[in-house]
Scaffold this motif. Structure first.
Motif, mmCIF file in Angstrom:
data_model
loop_
_atom_site.group_PDB
_atom_site.id
_atom_site.type_symbol
_atom_site.label_atom_id
_atom_site.label_comp_id
_atom_site.label_asym_id
_atom_site.label_seq_id
_atom_site.Cartn_x
_atom_site.Cartn_y
_atom_site.Cartn_z
ATOM 1 N N LEU A 11 22.615 -61.969 -37.448
ATOM 2 C CA LEU A 11 21.802 -61.600 -36.346
ATOM 3 C C LEU A 11 20.760 -62.278 -35.868
ATOM 4 C CD1 LEU A 11 21.391 -57.559 -36.217
ATOM 5 C CD2 LEU A 11 22.796 -59.174 -34.787
ATOM 6 N N ASN A 12 20.680 -63.555 -36.568
ATOM 7 C CA ASN A 12 19.324 -64.328 -36.043
ATOM 8 C C ASN A 12 19.727 -64.896 -34.851
ATOM 9 O OD1 ASN A 12 18.144 -64.266 -38.520
ATOM 10 N ND2 ASN A 12 18.953 -65.968 -39.373
ATOM 11 N N PRO A 13 19.103 -64.879 -33.745
ATOM 12 C CA PRO A 13 19.336 -65.103 -32.202
ATOM 13 C C PRO A 13 19.625 -66.468 -32.390
ATOM 14 C CG PRO A 13 17.307 -63.779 -32.465
ATOM 15 C CD PRO A 13 17.501 -63.878 -33.931
ATOM 16 N N ILE A 14 20.734 -66.738 -31.602
ATOM 17 C CA ILE A 14 20.885 -68.027 -31.302
ATOM 18 C C ILE A 14 19.513 -68.844 -30.563
ATOM 19 C CG2 ILE A 14 23.322 -67.981 -30.562
ATOM 20 C CD1 ILE A 14 22.565 -67.828 -27.602
ATOM 21 N N ASP A 15 19.540 -70.091 -30.815
ATOM 22 C CA ASP A 15 18.240 -70.664 -30.539
ATOM 23 C C ASP A 15 17.994 -70.865 -29.016
ATOM 24 O OD1 ASP A 15 16.497 -73.875 -31.807
ATOM 25 O OD2 ASP A 15 15.639 -71.977 -31.026
ATOM 26 N N ILE A 16 17.878 -69.496 -28.429
ATOM 27 C CA ILE A 16 17.681 -69.769 -26.972
ATOM 28 C C ILE A 16 16.587 -70.610 -26.675
ATOM 29 C CG2 ILE A 16 18.930 -67.803 -26.683
ATOM 30 C CD1 ILE A 16 16.364 -66.140 -26.281
ATOM 31 N N ALA A 17 15.458 -70.685 -27.275
ATOM 32 C CA ALA A 17 14.236 -71.507 -26.876
ATOM 33 C C ALA A 17 14.479 -72.830 -26.879
ATOM 34 C CB ALA A 17 13.140 -71.079 -27.916
ATOM 35 N N SER A 18 15.490 -73.216 -27.484
ATOM 36 C CA SER A 18 15.890 -74.790 -27.580
ATOM 37 C C SER A 18 16.289 -75.482 -26.390
ATOM 38 C CB SER A 18 16.918 -75.169 -28.631
ATOM 39 O OG SER A 18 18.070 -74.741 -28.468
ATOM 40 N N HIS A 19 16.802 -74.589 -25.540
ATOM 41 C CA HIS A 19 17.311 -74.823 -24.201
ATOM 42 C C HIS A 19 16.260 -75.140 -23.112
ATOM 43 C CE1 HIS A 19 21.597 -74.660 -25.562
ATOM 44 N NE2 HIS A 19 21.051 -73.276 -26.184
ATOM 45 N N GLY A 20 15.118 -74.464 -23.438
ATOM 46 C CA GLY A 20 13.918 -74.958 -22.396
ATOM 47 C C GLY A 20 12.965 -73.620 -22.460
ATOM 48 N N PRO A 21 11.773 -73.965 -22.091
ATOM 49 C CA PRO A 21 10.540 -73.190 -22.075
ATOM 50 C C PRO A 21 10.833 -71.705 -21.671
ATOM 51 C CG PRO A 21 10.154 -74.852 -20.356
ATOM 52 C CD PRO A 21 11.696 -75.103 -20.993
ATOM 53 N N VAL A 22 11.499 -71.562 -20.436
ATOM 54 C CA VAL A 22 11.459 -70.449 -19.588
ATOM 55 C C VAL A 22 12.826 -69.744 -19.546
ATOM 56 C CG1 VAL A 22 11.112 -69.166 -17.426
ATOM 57 C CG2 VAL A 22 9.531 -71.211 -18.179
ATOM 58 N N ILE A 23 13.161 -68.324 -19.887
ATOM 59 C CA ILE A 23 14.276 -67.469 -19.659
ATOM 60 C C ILE A 23 14.226 -66.640 -18.496
ATOM 61 C CG2 ILE A 23 15.693 -65.823 -20.679
ATOM 62 C CD1 ILE A 23 14.852 -66.664 -23.437
ATOM 63 N N PRO A 24 15.031 -67.038 -17.422
ATOM 64 C CA PRO A 24 14.752 -66.180 -16.492
ATOM 65 C C PRO A 24 15.368 -64.725 -16.475
ATOM 66 C CG PRO A 24 16.667 -67.749 -16.237
ATOM 67 C CD PRO A 24 16.132 -68.059 -17.405
ATOM 68 N N VAL A 25 14.403 -63.683 -16.179
ATOM 69 C CA VAL A 25 14.742 -62.304 -16.140
ATOM 70 C C VAL A 25 15.501 -62.076 -14.740
ATOM 71 C CG1 VAL A 25 13.809 -60.115 -16.508
ATOM 72 C CG2 VAL A 25 12.933 -62.071 -17.788
ATOM 73 N N ILE A 26 16.600 -61.634 -14.866
ATOM 74 C CA ILE A 26 17.399 -61.652 -13.614
ATOM 75 C C ILE A 26 17.649 -60.150 -13.290
ATOM 76 C CG2 ILE A 26 19.591 -62.528 -12.274
ATOM 77 C CD1 ILE A 26 19.303 -64.930 -14.359
ATOM 78 N N VAL A 27 17.456 -59.864 -12.081
ATOM 79 C CA VAL A 27 17.848 -58.442 -11.388
ATOM 80 C C VAL A 27 18.793 -58.810 -10.376
ATOM 81 C CG1 VAL A 27 17.169 -56.336 -10.629
ATOM 82 C CG2 VAL A 27 15.758 -57.503 -12.239
ATOM 83 N N ILE A 28 20.045 -58.505 -10.487
ATOM 84 C CA ILE A 28 21.065 -58.677 -9.419
ATOM 85 C C ILE A 28 21.473 -57.225 -8.905
ATOM 86 C CG2 ILE A 28 23.367 -59.447 -9.246
ATOM 87 C CD1 ILE A 28 23.045 -61.646 -11.122
ATOM 88 N N ASP A 29 21.345 -57.135 -7.580
ATOM 89 C CA ASP A 29 21.805 -56.088 -6.738
ATOM 90 C C ASP A 29 23.049 -56.297 -6.342
ATOM 91 O OD1 ASP A 29 19.244 -54.531 -6.824
ATOM 92 O OD2 ASP A 29 18.449 -56.155 -5.598
ATOM 93 N N ARG A 30 23.694 -57.483 -5.984
ATOM 94 C CA ARG A 30 25.109 -57.809 -5.398
ATOM 95 C C ARG A 30 25.631 -58.706 -6.378
ATOM 96 N NH1 ARG A 30 22.816 -59.734 0.202
ATOM 97 N NH2 ARG A 30 22.274 -61.218 -1.095
#
Length: 219
Positions: A11-30
């Motif tokens: 369950l250790n999260p994949i190293d998402i931080a290694s891909h860049g400093p910001v993870i976009p928090v995305i809200v999609i309406d369409r």
């Protein structure tokens, strides 16, 4: 029942931080916006995408991105129960993010082999997440619960924990968070402004993504 820490290695999260400093928090309406939005972020160098379950378009958007843009690391945000985790995993999510933490969510993600970035806002929640084997945590809502001063205060008693602060962080404040030794990345919605998504201003979003990718070097 708490998850057995000895059995949670998967369950250790994949190293998402290694891909860049910001993870976009995305809200999609369409749902139709999902692919061009993801492509715009990828063009700007942002590979890890957190698509929230705040709208009915969330799950089909995750499915579309997972199916058509395998180069993206698409995950699901706003996971609040086991059903959310199961549905997102079936849609193709590669990781999950929760606004808080319960052992139910931890156990569900363990059963699904779905890496989890659990949300915390208090020391007690950190201790509960640690007891279940999680040490990379999301501070949420970061600004509202104490932000940078809180993270500095936690650095000593929770030296084994690293954070992805999310909630109220802007392009102006992100570098200050990223300068903290216990912060690996931040989450933010400023990369995908609602008005830009509605208008299909994908070039603008690509530029915001490029600027976000440069934040680590500036911090």
């Amino acid at each position: 029942m708490a998850v057995n820490p000895s059995s949670i290695a998967s369950l250790n999260p994949i190293d998402i931080a290694s891909h860049g400093p910001v993870i976009p928090v995305i809200v999609i309406d369409r749902v139709a916006d999902a692919l061009p939005l993801a492509q715009a972020l990828l063009a700007g160098g942002v590979k890890v995408l957190e698509v929230t379950l705040r709208t009915a378009a969330g799950l089909p958007a995750i499915e579309a991105i997972a199916r058509h843009l395998p180069e993206a690391v698409v995950g699901v945000g706003t996971v609040v129960n086991a059903d959310d985790a199961r549905s997102a995993s079936e849609a193709g999510a590669r990781f999950a993010v929760s606004p808080g933490y319960t052992s139910e969510i931890g156990g569900a993600c363990r059963a699904l082999s779905l890496p989890l970035l659990p949300g915390v806002a208090t020391s007690s929640e950190i201790m509960a997440a640690l007891a279940d084997g999680f040490s990379f945590l999301k501070l949420f809502p970061a600004e509202a619960v104490g932000g940078i001063p809180l993270l500095k205060a936690w650095a000593s008693p929770f030296g084994q924990v690293s954070f992805c602060p999310t909630g109220g962080i802007t392009s102006a404040s992100a570098a200050d968070y990223l300068a903290l030794p216990n912060v690996r990345c931040v989450g933010g919605s400023w990369l995908t402004p609602a008005d830009a998504v509605r208008a299909g201003e994908w070039t603008r979003i690509t530029q915001l993504a490029r600027e976000a990718q440069a934040l680590r070097a500036a911090s």
